[in-house]
Motif scaffolding. Sequence first.
Motif, mmCIF file in Angstrom:
data_model
loop_
_atom_site.group_PDB
_atom_site.id
_atom_site.type_symbol
_atom_site.label_atom_id
_atom_site.label_comp_id
_atom_site.label_asym_id
_atom_site.label_seq_id
_atom_site.Cartn_x
_atom_site.Cartn_y
_atom_site.Cartn_z
ATOM 1 N N GLU A 117 0.881 -1.106 0.045
ATOM 2 C CA GLU A 117 0.095 0.044 -0.017
ATOM 3 C C GLU A 117 0.787 1.255 -0.083
ATOM 4 O OE1 GLU A 117 -3.976 -0.963 2.529
ATOM 5 O OE2 GLU A 117 -2.130 -0.926 3.618
ATOM 6 N N LEU A 121 -3.189 3.767 -3.110
ATOM 7 C CA LEU A 121 -2.794 2.670 -3.824
ATOM 8 C C LEU A 121 -2.751 1.445 -3.055
ATOM 9 C CD1 LEU A 121 0.093 4.024 -6.346
ATOM 10 C CD2 LEU A 121 -2.146 3.012 -7.135
ATOM 11 N N LEU A 146 4.947 1.511 -5.722
ATOM 12 C CA LEU A 146 3.814 2.145 -5.316
ATOM 13 C C LEU A 146 4.081 3.583 -4.805
ATOM 14 C CD1 LEU A 146 1.724 -0.479 -3.847
ATOM 15 C CD2 LEU A 146 1.760 0.097 -6.115
ATOM 16 N N GLU A 150 2.489 6.999 -6.473
ATOM 17 C CA GLU A 150 1.323 7.509 -5.741
ATOM 18 C C GLU A 150 1.197 9.061 -6.099
ATOM 19 O OE1 GLU A 150 0.071 9.208 -1.055
ATOM 20 O OE2 GLU A 150 1.883 7.620 -1.421
#
Length: 213
Positions: A117, A121, A146, A150
């Motif tokens: 995470e 996302l 990620l 972001e």
Amino acid sequence: MLPLFHDFEGRSVVIVGGGRVALRKARTFATEADVTVVADAFVDGLDEVDCERRRRRLEPDEADELLASVEGDLFLVIPATDDRTLNDAIARAGRKAGALVNRVDERGDTVTPARAESGPLTVAISTGGKSPAVARHLRREIEPLLDRTEPMVGLQADLRDRLDDDPDLSAKQRRQALRRIIDDDGVWRALEDGRYDDARGRALEAAEIASTE
């Protein structure tokens, strides 16, 4: 199995077992759901999770009574003990109560994936229970990507709103404009350097949107 993200807000989750697996499950679901953990002993760390802890030794013939005592919308039951007979009884009681079952000793109705995470996302990774270690490895590999991606999510949301307000653009033209932004290396470099205004300006050019600001 098919992957599916689900909103657990206002849902009840029951975990039977107080070990490391139960702790991991409680941490996952307590971020949204009302979690109840039932066991005769709890591993260190469960007292720090926002959940109800019921200290009791549960017998297989008490599973129905336990689940009936849980308040709220019972949605998920997790048998997480080292007693297969007890896990079987909890699973049967859960399905009888209309809940999904997430077993830790075999495949159940659902699988709790490894998650990577960053902001909005989320990527879920599952090996179908065949290799949790591989799922964790992939999560660690994906997390840096990620973090890099972001800021693009925020920029895309910003410009998508602007594109949606333009009555002269078709849905296809909007999609193509957003695709050009993602494909533009200059936009990515500006975002990575923390220069959001420059990235936005470059994105407007890449998307061929006239700037009026």
